[in-house]
Scaffold this motif. Structure first.
Motif, PDB file in Angstrom:
ATOM      1  N   PRO A 161     -95.668 -65.255 -72.554  1.00 49.45           N
ATOM      2  CA  PRO A 161     -96.290 -65.962 -73.681  1.00 49.45           C
ATOM      3  C   PRO A 161     -97.812 -65.803 -73.653  1.00 49.45           C
ATOM      4  CG  PRO A 161     -94.769 -67.403 -72.482  1.00 49.45           C
ATOM      5  CD  PRO A 161     -94.858 -66.137 -71.700  1.00 49.45           C
ATOM      6  N   GLY A 162     -98.386 -65.480 -74.819  1.00 44.43           N
ATOM      7  CA  GLY A 162     -99.842 -65.300 -74.884  1.00 44.43           C
ATOM      8  C   GLY A 162    -100.276 -63.859 -74.683  1.00 44.43           C
TER       9      GLY A 162
ATOM     10  N   SER B 125     -99.889 -56.594 -83.679  1.00 48.61           N
ATOM     11  CA  SER B 125     -99.954 -57.276 -82.383  1.00 48.61           C
ATOM     12  C   SER B 125     -98.590 -57.908 -82.186  1.00 48.61           C
ATOM     13  CB  SER B 125    -100.990 -58.392 -82.354  1.00 48.61           C
ATOM     14  OG  SER B 125    -102.216 -57.983 -82.864  1.00 48.61           O
ATOM     15  N   GLU B 126     -97.782 -57.367 -81.290  1.00 48.04           N
ATOM     16  CA  GLU B 126     -96.430 -57.893 -81.062  1.00 48.04           C
ATOM     17  C   GLU B 126     -96.449 -58.776 -79.831  1.00 48.04           C
ATOM     18  OE1 GLU B 126     -94.061 -53.731 -82.196  1.00 48.04           O
ATOM     19  OE2 GLU B 126     -94.149 -54.401 -80.107  1.00 48.04           O
ATOM     20  N   ASN B 127     -95.799 -59.936 -79.938  1.00 45.12           N
ATOM     21  CA  ASN B 127     -95.709 -60.801 -78.759  1.00 45.12           C
ATOM     22  C   ASN B 127     -94.768 -60.197 -77.722  1.00 45.12           C
ATOM     23  OD1 ASN B 127     -97.369 -62.812 -79.834  1.00 45.12           O
ATOM     24  ND2 ASN B 127     -95.654 -63.621 -81.041  1.00 45.12           N
TER      25      ASN B 127
ATOM     26  N   VAL C 179     -99.886 -59.862 -75.809  1.00 44.66           N
ATOM     27  CA  VAL C 179     -99.394 -59.067 -76.938  1.00 44.66           C
ATOM     28  C   VAL C 179     -99.501 -57.578 -76.631  1.00 44.66           C
ATOM     29  CG1 VAL C 179    -100.009 -60.822 -78.666  1.00 44.66           C
ATOM     30  CG2 VAL C 179    -101.630 -59.012 -78.133  1.00 44.66           C
TER      31      VAL C 179
END
Ligand code: PBG
Length: 338
Positions: free
Chosen positions: A60-61, A53-55, A63
């Motif tokens: 933000p929040g 799971s890559e940001n 993935v």
């Protein structure tokens, strides 16, 4: 489409608008619109690899999931009552070419993701975007020849792309490329191949917008686009009659549902489309809109839960049947807890 009788008027002190607002029960009785998880479509990003799971830094929040992680993510959305997800791939750079051939590879990231989701959740609606930008080394939604995005040759590629997605199990083909004639071309390609049950949700009025910035980071297409605009195919933000022509054509060519994109800055378009055509109408609450609220809330300037539900309700008020939104999971959780 008519929205009921003309507004009755009255004069103070006989008419006191605040009477209906005084109690929770009376506010609920006079409420004109509702928002439920049924109204939400969750766009999800998929990346290569396993157990990842890559940001997405500019969202933000949000993935990017590797496809093996998608069934669990989708299980949560499903348990919250969200009817459908929309898949967007971050294609590895090495697979991007000027002809975007990876878009019709039956084992590309999108197809892997569709199969992973459908194997685990056959009753979840799965939408796939049709456009070449995740696969194109020029970063454009169509094929570029002599500096121009060519229309008719792109249509062939889009049809091939749609067919592999449908063969992987996709339920809704959602072309976002804004080429002319794509809805008709896709409908006949699908029907010729025995897929007359597959739905078409057209990104009918899609504007050339700065609000797509974070999305282009999420799918890593921004670098390939090298600062070029999509103005020769996406709509001019100054226009709205033109949106009605786009929608009319797409309905005529066979769209089952139409979409306006971006969302919040274009609610006037949603309203006009719904009033004029009365067809299932959606809006895409895009990446930049997500980033605006999320980053403002993270900084303490806004109450996240409140502005998320308020902005999604605004789509319903404008006439949307549903909204594609990165807030879908958070919003559905809030709606279920309410
Ligand atoms: C690509 C596509 C875009 C989005 C959905 N499909 C971006 C673009 O047209 O450049 C944007 C979605 C978002 O910003 O959340 N055809």
């Amino acid at each position: 489409m008519s929205r009921g009788p003309s507004t009755p008027v009255g004069v103070f002190p006989q008419t006191r608008m605040r009477r209906n607002r005084r109690w929770d029960w009376s506010r609920r009785l006079v409420r004109e619109n509702t928002l439920t998880p049924d109204d939400l479509i969750w766009p999800v990003f998929v990346c290569e690899g396993k157990d990842l799971s890559e940001n997405v830094p500019t969202m933000p929040g949000v993935v990017r999931y590797s496809s093996d992680r998608l069934p669990a993510a989708v299980a949560e959305a499903k348990s919250l009552g969200i009817p459908a997800v929309a898949i967007f791939p971050a294609t590895p750079s090495a697979a991007k070419t000027p002809g975007a051939e990876e878009s019709w590879n039956p084992n590309n990231l999108v197809c892997q993701a569709v199969r992973a989701i459908k194997d685990a959740h056959p009753d979840m609606g799965v939408m796939c975007d049709v456009a070449l930008d995740p696969f194109n080394s020029d970063g454009h939604d169509g094929i570029v020849r002599d500096g121009h995005v060519v229309n008719d040759e792109t249509l062939d590629a889009l049809c091939r792309q749609a067919l592999v997605q449908v063969e992987a199990g996709c339920d809704v083909i959602a072309p976002s490329d804004m080429m002319d004639g794509r809805i008709g071309a896709l409908r006949s390609a699908l029907d010729r191949n025995g897929h007359e049950q597959v739905l078409l949700m057209s990104y009918a009025a899609k504007y050339s917008s700065g609000f797509y910035g974070p999305f282009r980071d999420a799918i890593e297409s921004a670098g390939f686009l090298k600062g070029e605009s999509k103005d020769t195919y996406q709509m001019d933000p100054a226009n709205s009659d033109e949106a009605l022509r786009e929608v009319a054509l797409d309905i005529e060519e066979g769209a089952d549902m139409v979409m306006v994109k971006p969302g919040m800055p274009y609610l006037d378009i949603v309203y006009r489309v719904k009033e004029r055509f009365g067809v299932p109408t959606f809006a895409y609450n895009v990446s930049g809109e997500y980033a605006m609220l999320r980053i403002a809330a993270d900084s303490g300037a806004l109450d996240y839960n409140r502005v998320v539900l308020e902005s999604l309700m605004a789509f319903k008020r404008a006439g949307c049947n549903g909204v594609l939104t990165y807030f879908a999971v958070d919003a559905a959780r809030l709606l279920n807890d309410a």
